[in-house]
Design a protein around this motif. Structure first.
Motif, PDB file in Angstrom:
ATOM      1  N   VAL A   1       0.835  -9.830   4.123  1.00 29.51           N
ATOM      2  CA  VAL A   1       1.480  -8.714   3.409  1.00 29.51           C
ATOM      3  C   VAL A   1       1.612  -9.068   1.928  1.00 29.51           C
ATOM      4  N   CYS A   2       1.993 -10.299   1.626  1.00 24.52           N
ATOM      5  CA  CYS A   2       2.084 -10.731   0.221  1.00 24.52           C
ATOM      6  C   CYS A   2       0.717 -10.688  -0.452  1.00 24.52           C
ATOM      7  N   LEU A   3      -0.311 -11.078   0.277  1.00 26.87           N
ATOM      8  CA  LEU A   3      -1.667 -11.035  -0.262  1.00 26.87           C
ATOM      9  C   LEU A   3      -2.063  -9.603  -0.628  1.00 26.87           C
ATOM     10  N   VAL A   4      -1.768  -8.653   0.251  1.00 26.51           N
ATOM     11  CA  VAL A   4      -2.079  -7.241  -0.023  1.00 26.51           C
ATOM     12  C   VAL A   4      -1.264  -6.752  -1.227  1.00 26.51           C
TER      13      VAL A   4
ATOM     14  N   ASN B   1      -2.728   6.062 -14.481  1.00 30.00           N
ATOM     15  CA  ASN B   1      -1.961   6.730 -13.430  1.00 30.00           C
ATOM     16  C   ASN B   1      -2.295   6.117 -12.071  1.00 30.00           C
ATOM     17  N   GLN B   2      -3.573   5.902 -11.831  1.00 29.63           N
ATOM     18  CA  GLN B   2      -4.022   5.293 -10.582  1.00 29.63           C
ATOM     19  C   GLN B   2      -3.435   3.881 -10.437  1.00 29.63           C
ATOM     20  N   GLY B   3      -3.411   3.138 -11.523  1.00 29.69           N
ATOM     21  CA  GLY B   3      -2.827   1.805 -11.505  1.00 29.69           C
ATOM     22  C   GLY B   3      -1.359   1.823 -11.160  1.00 29.69           C
ATOM     23  N   LEU B   4      -0.656   2.808 -11.694  1.00 32.31           N
ATOM     24  CA  LEU B   4       0.767   2.938 -11.400  1.00 32.31           C
ATOM     25  C   LEU B   4       0.987   3.149  -9.907  1.00 32.31           C
ATOM     26  N   TYR B   5       0.162   3.978  -9.285  1.00 31.80           N
ATOM     27  CA  TYR B   5       0.270   4.199  -7.842  1.00 31.80           C
ATOM     28  C   TYR B   5       0.019   2.905  -7.067  1.00 31.80           C
ATOM     29  N   ASN B   6      -0.933   2.106  -7.512  1.00 27.22           N
ATOM     30  CA  ASN B   6      -1.157   0.818  -6.857  1.00 27.22           C
ATOM     31  C   ASN B   6       0.062  -0.076  -7.001  1.00 27.22           C
ATOM     32  N   GLY B   7       0.721   0.008  -8.145  1.00 30.88           N
ATOM     33  CA  GLY B   7       1.954  -0.739  -8.336  1.00 30.88           C
ATOM     34  C   GLY B   7       3.050  -0.288  -7.390  1.00 30.88           C
TER      35      GLY B   7
ATOM     36  N   GLY C   1       6.461  -1.190  -2.779  1.00 38.28           N
ATOM     37  CA  GLY C   1       6.926  -0.798  -1.441  1.00 38.28           C
ATOM     38  C   GLY C   1       6.797  -1.934  -0.448  1.00 38.28           C
ATOM     39  N   LEU C   2       5.688  -2.651  -0.507  1.00 36.01           N
ATOM     40  CA  LEU C   2       5.511  -3.792   0.393  1.00 36.01           C
ATOM     41  C   LEU C   2       6.524  -4.897   0.095  1.00 36.01           C
ATOM     42  N   ILE C   3       6.702  -5.208  -1.173  1.00 33.46           N
ATOM     43  CA  ILE C   3       7.642  -6.266  -1.551  1.00 33.46           C
ATOM     44  C   ILE C   3       9.068  -5.884  -1.177  1.00 33.46           C
ATOM     45  N   PHE C   4       9.457  -4.647  -1.480  1.00 34.90           N
ATOM     46  CA  PHE C   4      10.795  -4.163  -1.139  1.00 34.90           C
ATOM     47  C   PHE C   4      11.025  -4.240   0.369  1.00 34.90           C
ATOM     48  N   SER C   5      10.017  -3.841   1.131  1.00 33.30           N
ATOM     49  CA  SER C   5      10.133  -3.851   2.590  1.00 33.30           C
ATOM     50  C   SER C   5      10.209  -5.275   3.139  1.00 33.30           C
ATOM     51  N   LEU C   6       9.461  -6.184   2.529  1.00 34.55           N
ATOM     52  CA  LEU C   6       9.539  -7.589   2.945  1.00 34.55           C
ATOM     53  C   LEU C   6      10.930  -8.160   2.696  1.00 34.55           C
ATOM     54  N   VAL C   7      11.449  -7.911   1.504  1.00 36.08           N
ATOM     55  CA  VAL C   7      12.775  -8.421   1.148  1.00 36.08           C
ATOM     56  C   VAL C   7      13.836  -7.882   2.116  1.00 36.08           C
ATOM     57  N   ASN C   8      13.680  -6.636   2.533  1.00 35.08           N
ATOM     58  CA  ASN C   8      14.644  -6.015   3.446  1.00 35.08           C
ATOM     59  C   ASN C   8      14.274  -6.168   4.913  1.00 35.08           C
TER      60      ASN C   8
ATOM     61  N   LYS D   1       8.838  -1.460   9.896  1.00 35.15           N
ATOM     62  CA  LYS D   1       8.289  -0.096   9.993  1.00 35.15           C
ATOM     63  C   LYS D   1       7.784   0.393   8.635  1.00 35.15           C
ATOM     64  N   THR D   2       8.516   0.110   7.592  1.00 33.76           N
ATOM     65  CA  THR D   2       8.103   0.551   6.261  1.00 33.76           C
ATOM     66  C   THR D   2       6.903  -0.260   5.778  1.00 33.76           C
ATOM     67  N   ILE D   3       6.870  -1.538   6.115  1.00 34.93           N
ATOM     68  CA  ILE D   3       5.698  -2.353   5.782  1.00 34.93           C
ATOM     69  C   ILE D   3       4.463  -1.749   6.437  1.00 34.93           C
ATOM     70  N   LEU D   4       4.571  -1.396   7.715  1.00 36.95           N
ATOM     71  CA  LEU D   4       3.440  -0.800   8.431  1.00 36.95           C
ATOM     72  C   LEU D   4       3.039   0.531   7.817  1.00 36.95           C
ATOM     73  N   PHE D   5       4.006   1.309   7.356  1.00 37.54           N
ATOM     74  CA  PHE D   5       3.703   2.580   6.692  1.00 37.54           C
ATOM     75  C   PHE D   5       2.856   2.342   5.440  1.00 37.54           C
ATOM     76  N   PHE D   6       3.318   1.420   4.579  1.00 39.20           N
ATOM     77  CA  PHE D   6       2.577   1.154   3.336  1.00 39.20           C
ATOM     78  C   PHE D   6       1.200   0.561   3.621  1.00 39.20           C
ATOM     79  N   LEU D   7       1.109  -0.341   4.582  1.00 38.82           N
ATOM     80  CA  LEU D   7      -0.185  -0.904   4.942  1.00 38.82           C
ATOM     81  C   LEU D   7      -1.117   0.178   5.489  1.00 38.82           C
ATOM     82  N   GLY D   8      -0.565   1.114   6.245  1.00 41.36           N
ATOM     83  CA  GLY D   8      -1.365   2.236   6.740  1.00 41.36           C
ATOM     84  C   GLY D   8      -1.882   3.093   5.592  1.00 41.36           C
ATOM     85  N   CYS D   9      -1.027   3.365   4.622  1.00 37.95           N
ATOM     86  CA  CYS D   9      -1.444   4.134   3.443  1.00 37.95           C
ATOM     87  C   CYS D   9      -2.573   3.420   2.707  1.00 37.95           C
ATOM     88  N   ILE D  10      -2.443   2.119   2.559  1.00 41.06           N
ATOM     89  CA  ILE D  10      -3.458   1.334   1.859  1.00 41.06           C
ATOM     90  C   ILE D  10      -4.773   1.348   2.636  1.00 41.06           C
TER      91      ILE D  10
END
Length: 117
Positions: A9-12, A53-59, A64-71, A75-84
């Motif tokens: 997840v950190c790698l992504v 703008n596209q770069g901002l979305y990647n950020g 989202g992944l980092i926030f979800s890891l910290v917390n 489920k939210t990690i899986l959501f963001f990974l699915g989006c990616i």
């Protein structure tokens, strides 16, 4: 979550922070032009606002992944990974560059798999 899952997840997330940097700050530089196969410096200049703008979305994906890891919110990690994963598939299909699938979707699918196993 396992150490392997956290690592993937950190790698992504790091990968998407790198995309942010490329698209927001290097789009019109030789590295950005070469990385994205842009047809010219002039084209890069014309499209830099879109790329930023596209770069901002990647950020946001990385955040989202980092926030979800910290917390510890799997489920939210899986959501963001699915989006990616979907973004990588869509990008590969629409640009006809299969490398986008390998660069973006495969690491995300590996992270998803490691979490679900």
């Amino acid at each position: 979550m396992s150490i392997v899952s956290i690592f993937l997840v950190c790698l992504v997330a790091l990968e998407h922070l790198y995309f942010l940097f490329l698209e927001m700050f290097l789009w019109t530089k030789p590295k950005g032009i070469k990385t994205f196969g842009l047809k010219s410096k002039a084209f890069a200049e014309e499209t830099k606002v879109l790329a930023s703008n596209q770069g901002l979305y990647n950020g946001f994906l990385a955040a989202g992944l980092i926030f979800s890891l910290v917390n510890n919110d799997t489920k939210t990690i899986l959501f963001f990974l699915g989006c990616i994963t979907v973004a990588g598939i869509f990008g590969a299909i629409t640009t006809k560059k299969i490398s986008l699938f390998y660069i973006q979707s495969i690491p995300s699918v590996l992270a998803i798999s490691s979490i679900l196993i």
